[in-house]
Enzyme design. Structure first.
Site, PDB file in Angstrom:
ATOM      1  N   ASP A 203       0.812  -1.222   0.000  1.00 19.07           N
ATOM      2  CA  ASP A 203       0.000   0.000   0.000  1.00 19.07           C
ATOM      3  C   ASP A 203       0.844   1.272   0.000  1.00 19.07           C
ATOM      4  OD1 ASP A 203      -2.489  -1.345  -0.028  1.00 19.07           O
ATOM      5  OD2 ASP A 203      -2.300  -1.743   2.117  1.00 19.07           O
ATOM      6  N   ASP A 232      15.816  -1.111   4.603  1.00 14.57           N
ATOM      7  CA  ASP A 232      17.043  -0.349   4.800  1.00 14.57           C
ATOM      8  C   ASP A 232      17.376   0.496   3.571  1.00 14.57           C
ATOM      9  OD1 ASP A 232      17.397  -1.467   7.358  1.00 14.57           O
ATOM     10  OD2 ASP A 232      18.337  -3.243   6.488  1.00 14.57           O
TER      11      ASP A 232
END
Length: 290
Positions: A203, A232
């Site tokens: 989403d 990351d």
């Protein structure tokens, strides 16, 4: 808006990732056969530093490894990716941090982290400049993160993972906090934080100021090989894009594109294009939607 990417100093974990890839994740007490084993550099801190360097930023790593073969390999890997490792401590008597990871065919994972040297280093002798953006996570001791926040005089970012209760002093110092949806729910104090980036998987992502959504960007649909390093890479890209002067919606779109490239790579430290390429993609996509 600057054409030169900012200097990013990452204070965080450096791990050896031991990854078993299987068709599915095991249930409690279950033994699965047929796995494929890999060993590769990892740790949220190291992953973010490498991503920043590969995206074209100037990256410095502050952390620790053990005085063992794994530790020396991790430092060599960081240096080889273009990360400044002058402030990576090599601790005698401590083992290099290790993450034990199981990944299924859909890229979902289970992770156990053995911190080793990550829990034994300090910031003694480390200096920060006002021009540096400092990026921390919570795979190292909270006292080290707090000390980094106190010493840093520039833009300070916290990737609040793994989720835990955060001291008010630390949250007040953060110019930006980055979390996923689950972490945002687990840290209620983030609703009052200055600026929070939240990732929602398929989403997309959003930026919230004091709990109010001020920007968002959709996710890209791509085949998933490994989700371990995607968050990351997202963090590094978002920090670089915001600090380079891009508006919040563009910065989120750029970070989503980088994260999408990362999940398609089986490595915890994926190969990435220069940030400018992702900015161009995000700009073209925005024009096409108008």
């Amino acid at each position: 808006m600057s054409n030169q990417l900012p200097a990013v100093t990452v204070v965080g974990s450096i791990n050896l990732d031991i990854i078993a890839t299987t068709d599915r994740l095991p249930t409690a007490g279950e033994t699965l056969g047929g796995g494929v084993l890999q060993q590769q550099p990892g740790g949220k801190g190291a992953n973010q530093a490498v991503a920043a360097a590969r995206l074209g930023g100037s990256a410095r790593m502050i952390g620790a490894v053990g005085d063992d073969a794994q530790g020396h390999l991790m430092v060599q890997s960081l240096s080889g990716a273009g990360v400044n490792t002058a402030d990576v401590a090599v601790l005698d008597g401590d083992a290099t941090g290790t993450a034990l990871i199981v990944v299924d065919r859909d890229g979902e994972n289970q992770i156990v982290v053995c911190p080793g040297a990550n829990s034994g280093f300090s910031l003694d002798g480390v200096e920060f400049s006002a021009e540096e953006t400092v990026l921390c996570q919570l795979e190292v001791g909270l006292p080290v993160v707090l000390e980094a926040a106190r010493r840093s005089t520039g833009f300070f970012v916290l990737n609040a993972a793994p989720a835990m209760d955060l001291p008010a002093e630390l949250l007040e110092r953060c110019d930006l906090v980055i979390v996923n949806e689950s972490e945002y729910q687990l840290i209620p104090a983030l609703a009052d934080a200055k600026l929070v980036a939240v990732t929602y998987g398929k989403d997309g992502s959003a930026l919230l100021e004091r709990g109010r959504r001020v920007a968002e960007a959709p996710a890209l649909s791509v085949p998933v090989a490994n989700t371990v390093g995607a968050g990351d890479a997202f963090c590094a890209a978002l920090v670089l894009a915001i600090r380079a002067g891009h508006d919040y919606a563009t910065a989120l779109a750029v970070a989503n594109a980088v994260g999408a490239d990362a999940v398609g790579d089986p490595s915890s430290q994926p190969a990435l294009a220069p940030l400018e390429e992702y900015i161009a993609r995000a700009t073209e996509a925005a024009v096409a939607c108008q």
